[in-house]
Design a protein around this motif. Structure first.
Motif, short mmCIF file in Angstrom:
data_model
loop_
_atom_site.label_atom_id
_atom_site.label_comp_id
_atom_site.label_asym_id
_atom_site.label_seq_id
_atom_site.Cartn_x
_atom_site.Cartn_y
_atom_site.Cartn_z
N ALA A 89 39.74 36.67 35.03
CA ALA A 89 40.27 36.16 33.85
C ALA A 89 40.21 37.06 32.64
N LEU B 7 44.09 33.57 34.12
CA LEU B 7 43.43 33.80 35.41
C LEU B 7 44.25 34.21 36.69
N CYS C 129 34.31 35.31 40.44
CA CYS C 129 35.29 35.20 39.13
C CYS C 129 34.36 36.25 38.12
N CYS D 256 34.94 37.09 33.97
CA CYS D 256 35.78 36.80 32.66
C CYS D 256 35.61 38.03 31.81
#
Length: 218
Positions: A26, A46, A124, A126
């Motif tokens: 992301a 994302l 994930c 960021c």
């Protein structure tokens, strides 16, 4: 001897994100941070690197920092990002809120909020452009020059810039005389001349210590 084909900007940015070693990347960026007028717009994108297709990558081969593109190219890339991304989030922070809370604090909070909205559990990471942002609940990392380094951040910069520019173009009709469609709120000679002639509109940020405001009793 065969000439090596030049790698596109998009392939370079996607290669960086893939090299992070996670499935979901992301990225967040903002538009309008240095403006005299108009909102701050933040966006996050994302990408799921297990679902990105060759067609997606080809459609975004020109992806780069939004400042490196013309308005027409940003408008072309905008729907392509929406098609390729797994999640996209956009928010706007109003002028009075910027004046009350301060630009930097408002910016970091907006970027963090957008990353929280697009982040997913599990694998994930960021990314934010330049500055660390408040915790998102996910692994996160600032990237200096991120909009020219990471595909996810560059995609967010396109979404934020196009969204904000479209708003400022609409404001041309609401507040005629300041030529918002021309400069979208940035401190150009034409914008400063309009402020000198007309004063400020409700879209102008009064917390900026701008030379353009010094002749006004604000």
């Amino acid at each position: 001897m065969r000439r090596r084909r030049k790698r596109s900007s998009g392939s370079r940015l996607f290669r960086y994100d893939r090299g992070l070693g996670v499935r979901f990347v992301a990225g967040a960026d903002e538009a309008g941070r240095g403006c005299l007028a108009g909102p701050l717009v933040a966006a996050a994108v994302l990408f799921d690197y297990e679902k990105l297709t060759l067609s997606d990558l080809r459609s975004l081969s020109a992806l780069n920092d939004s400042k490196q593109h013309t308005m027409e190219m940003r408008e072309t890339l905008y729907p392509r990002v929406l098609r390729a991304a797994t999640r996209v989030a956009v928010t706007s922070r109003c002028v009075r809120g910027i004046d009350e809370r301060g630009l930097h604090k408002t910016n970091l909070a907006a970027l963090s909020d957008m990353l929280r909205r697009v982040g997913v559990g599990g694998d994930c990471l960021c990314l934010s452009d330049g500055f660390p942002v408040p915790p998102t609940g996910f692994d996160q990392r600032p990237v200096v020059g991120g909009d020219a380094t990471s595909a996810a951040i560059a995609a967010a910069s396109v979404i934020a810039k196009v969204s904000r520019d479209r708003f400022m173009h609409r404001m041309e009709q609401t507040y005629p005389g300041w030529d918002f469609a021309l400069h979208v709120g940035y401190s150009t000679p034409e914008h400063r001349a309009a402020i000198e002639k007309l004063g400020v509109s409700p879209l102008h940020r009064l917390s900026f210590q701008s030379m353009a405001y010094q002749q006004l009793a604000l």
